[in-house]
Scaffold this motif. Structure first.
Motif, mmCIF file in Angstrom:
data_model
loop_
_atom_site.group_PDB
_atom_site.id
_atom_site.type_symbol
_atom_site.label_atom_id
_atom_site.label_comp_id
_atom_site.label_asym_id
_atom_site.label_seq_id
_atom_site.Cartn_x
_atom_site.Cartn_y
_atom_site.Cartn_z
ATOM 1 N N ASP A 32 0.851 -1.198 0.000
ATOM 2 C CA ASP A 32 0.000 0.000 0.000
ATOM 3 C C ASP A 32 0.886 1.247 0.000
ATOM 4 O OD1 ASP A 32 -3.135 0.754 1.028
ATOM 5 O OD2 ASP A 32 -1.583 2.264 1.367
ATOM 6 N N SER A 35 1.178 7.389 2.559
ATOM 7 C CA SER A 35 0.744 8.797 2.449
ATOM 8 C C SER A 35 0.457 9.199 1.001
ATOM 9 C CB SER A 35 1.813 9.737 3.018
ATOM 10 O OG SER A 35 1.995 9.474 4.372
ATOM 11 N N ALA A 48 -8.503 13.605 -10.104
ATOM 12 C CA ALA A 48 -9.318 12.878 -9.121
ATOM 13 C C ALA A 48 -10.739 12.706 -9.666
ATOM 14 C CB ALA A 48 -9.355 13.659 -7.814
ATOM 15 N N PHE A 50 -9.908 9.478 -10.489
ATOM 16 C CA PHE A 50 -9.041 8.487 -11.130
ATOM 17 C C PHE A 50 -8.161 9.135 -12.182
ATOM 18 C CE2 PHE A 50 -12.470 5.951 -9.407
ATOM 19 C CZ PHE A 50 -11.768 4.909 -8.829
ATOM 20 N N ASP A 81 -4.281 2.794 -4.332
ATOM 21 C CA ASP A 81 -2.818 2.801 -4.177
ATOM 22 C C ASP A 81 -2.326 1.476 -3.619
ATOM 23 O OD1 ASP A 81 -3.716 2.999 -1.548
ATOM 24 O OD2 ASP A 81 -2.095 4.332 -0.936
HETATM 25 N N1 LIG Z 1 -6.038 11.854 -7.387
HETATM 26 C C1 LIG Z 1 -6.019 10.523 -7.317
HETATM 27 N N2 LIG Z 1 -5.865 9.940 -6.117
HETATM 28 C C2 LIG Z 1 -5.851 8.584 -6.067
HETATM 29 C C3 LIG Z 1 -5.959 7.776 -7.216
HETATM 30 N N3 LIG Z 1 -5.907 6.465 -6.825
HETATM 31 C C4 LIG Z 1 -5.754 6.467 -5.486
HETATM 32 N N4 LIG Z 1 -5.721 7.730 -5.020
HETATM 33 C C5 LIG Z 1 -5.637 8.178 -3.627
HETATM 34 O O1 LIG Z 1 -4.725 7.390 -2.886
HETATM 35 C C6 LIG Z 1 -5.130 7.413 -1.492
HETATM 36 C C7 LIG Z 1 -5.092 6.007 -0.959
HETATM 37 O O2 LIG Z 1 -5.658 5.925 0.313
HETATM 38 P P1 LIG Z 1 -4.984 5.341 1.598
HETATM 39 O O3 LIG Z 1 -3.999 4.281 1.271
HETATM 40 O O4 LIG Z 1 -6.111 4.949 2.506
HETATM 41 O O5 LIG Z 1 -4.289 6.621 2.239
HETATM 42 P P2 LIG Z 1 -2.758 7.067 2.374
HETATM 43 O O6 LIG Z 1 -2.739 8.552 2.389
HETATM 44 O O7 LIG Z 1 -1.937 6.383 1.332
HETATM 45 O O8 LIG Z 1 -2.389 6.591 3.838
HETATM 46 P P3 LIG Z 1 -1.499 5.310 4.310
HETATM 47 O O9 LIG Z 1 -1.729 4.223 3.301
HETATM 48 O O10 LIG Z 1 -2.057 4.953 5.652
HETATM 49 O O11 LIG Z 1 -0.104 5.795 4.375
HETATM 50 C C8 LIG Z 1 -6.530 8.032 -1.440
HETATM 51 O O12 LIG Z 1 -6.430 9.366 -0.980
HETATM 52 C C9 LIG Z 1 -6.956 8.023 -2.899
HETATM 53 O O13 LIG Z 1 -7.834 9.082 -3.207
HETATM 54 C C10 LIG Z 1 -6.097 8.423 -8.486
HETATM 55 O O14 LIG Z 1 -6.190 7.798 -9.564
HETATM 56 N N5 LIG Z 1 -6.108 9.792 -8.476
#
Ligand SMILES: Nc1nc2c(ncn2[C@@H]2O[C@H](COP(=O)(O)OP(=O)(O)OP(=O)(O)O)[C@@H](O)[C@H]2O)c(=O)[nH]1
Ligand SMILES: [Mg+2]
Length: 255
Positions: A32, A35, A48, A50, A81
């Motif tokens: 994963d 942040s 956003a 995606f 992510d």
């Molecule tokens: N803008 C955008 N954001 C994305 C996309 N795919 C994933 N994300 C972001 O990636 C983040 C993944 O969430 P988490 O893994 O829960 O949060 P994190 O900030 O990585 O926190 P930790 O995993 O605890 O370190 C979310 O904020 C999603 O919105 C995308 O295609 N575009």
């Protein structure tokens, strides 16, 4: 104390937290992004909810892990992510030592993703030992359902943000709301959730498939068809029961 004895004494401490995945357990690793909320929203400003560039960096990372981590990974899955990797049942790399699996995979994923992104980004990794095939299919069905819920919520959230709500207001508005409510909210704004691209709702799969390549035999100068195994990114994964069968096939083909 002679060095041999000293070495033996110190190794007891070094190895005190070592764990191994038991024989016969199926191995899944989940990585994963660390942040990535900040990375995707503040540092890199990906589209956003995606962004195709972000999706392709995630699948590029899956491919790098499948091709060069030294593990036998039969299926890779990515949504948001995160990345899930299904190991070949006979993979015995590093004697199935949990520490080696976690650190090697997290290190390789971080390096591969950072090179594609052009700046440092890191992944954590956890190992999920699964006792039978039923739990393997449950695991992947679970992550796919997570992808579905995340994507429905993310589409609603960004719709509300575009309508003028701030972070807290949009989050509060969606808190505790049912899937049906969220589908309806999108529908009221002219978005049919079912019509959105499959990868946004179900995630992406990466696996090996046989492809036929046309070449020329230099000895006879005639056209020949050869078969090659190559990694393929599937953006149209099956759903539900079909997906469960699809995942198990990667293990059945290997047993
Ligand atoms: N803008 C955008 N954001 C994305 C996309 N795919 C994933 N994300 C972001 O990636 C983040 C993944 O969430 P988490 O893994 O829960 O949060 P994190 O900030 O990585 O926190 P930790 O995993 O605890 O370190 C979310 O904020 C999603 O919105 C995308 O295609 N575009
Ligand atoms: Mg994350």
């Amino acid at each position: 104390m002679r060095f041999n004895e000293f070495d033996k004494m110190m190794r007891v401490y070094e190895e005190s937290l070592d764990q191994y995945i038991l024989p016969d357990m199926y191995i899944v690793a989940r990585l994963d992004g660390r942040s990535f909320t900040r990375l995707t929203k503040e540092i890199c400003k990906f589209e956003a909810p995606f962004d195709v560039r972000f999706r392709d960096m995630m699948t590029g990372t899956v491919k790098a892990l499948m091709e060069s981590s030294g593990f036998r990974i039969v299926y890779g899955y990515s949504e948001s992510d995160e990345i899930s990797l299904l190991f070949h049942p006979e993979d015995n790399a590093f004697g199935r030592k949990v520490r080696k699996l976690n650190t090697t995979l997290a290190g390789e994923a971080s390096a591969a993703f950072s090179l594609m992104l052009g700046r440092a980004a890191t992944f954590d990794c956890r190992i999920v030992p699964l006792p039978n095939l039923k739990r393997v299919e449950d695991y992947f069905a679970w992550r796919q359902e997570d992808s579905h819920r995340n994507s429905l919520n993310a589409h609603c959230y960004w719709l509300l943000r575009k309508e003028g709500m701030n972070k807290d207001e949009a989050t509060r508005e969606l808190s505790g709301k049912s899937l049906a409510y969220k589908n309806e909210l999108l529908f009221q704004h002219g978005i049919n959730y079912n019509d959105l691209p499959a990868w946004q709702k179900r995630g992406q799969g990466v696996y090996y498939r046989n492809v036929q390549k046309e070449g020329v035999d230099p000895r006879t100068n005639t056209k020949v068809i050869t078969e090659r195994r190559e990694l393929y990114t599937d953006l149209e994964l099956p759903l539900g029961t079909e997906y469960r069968k699809f995942v198990l096939k990667f293990l059945e083909d290997e047993i």
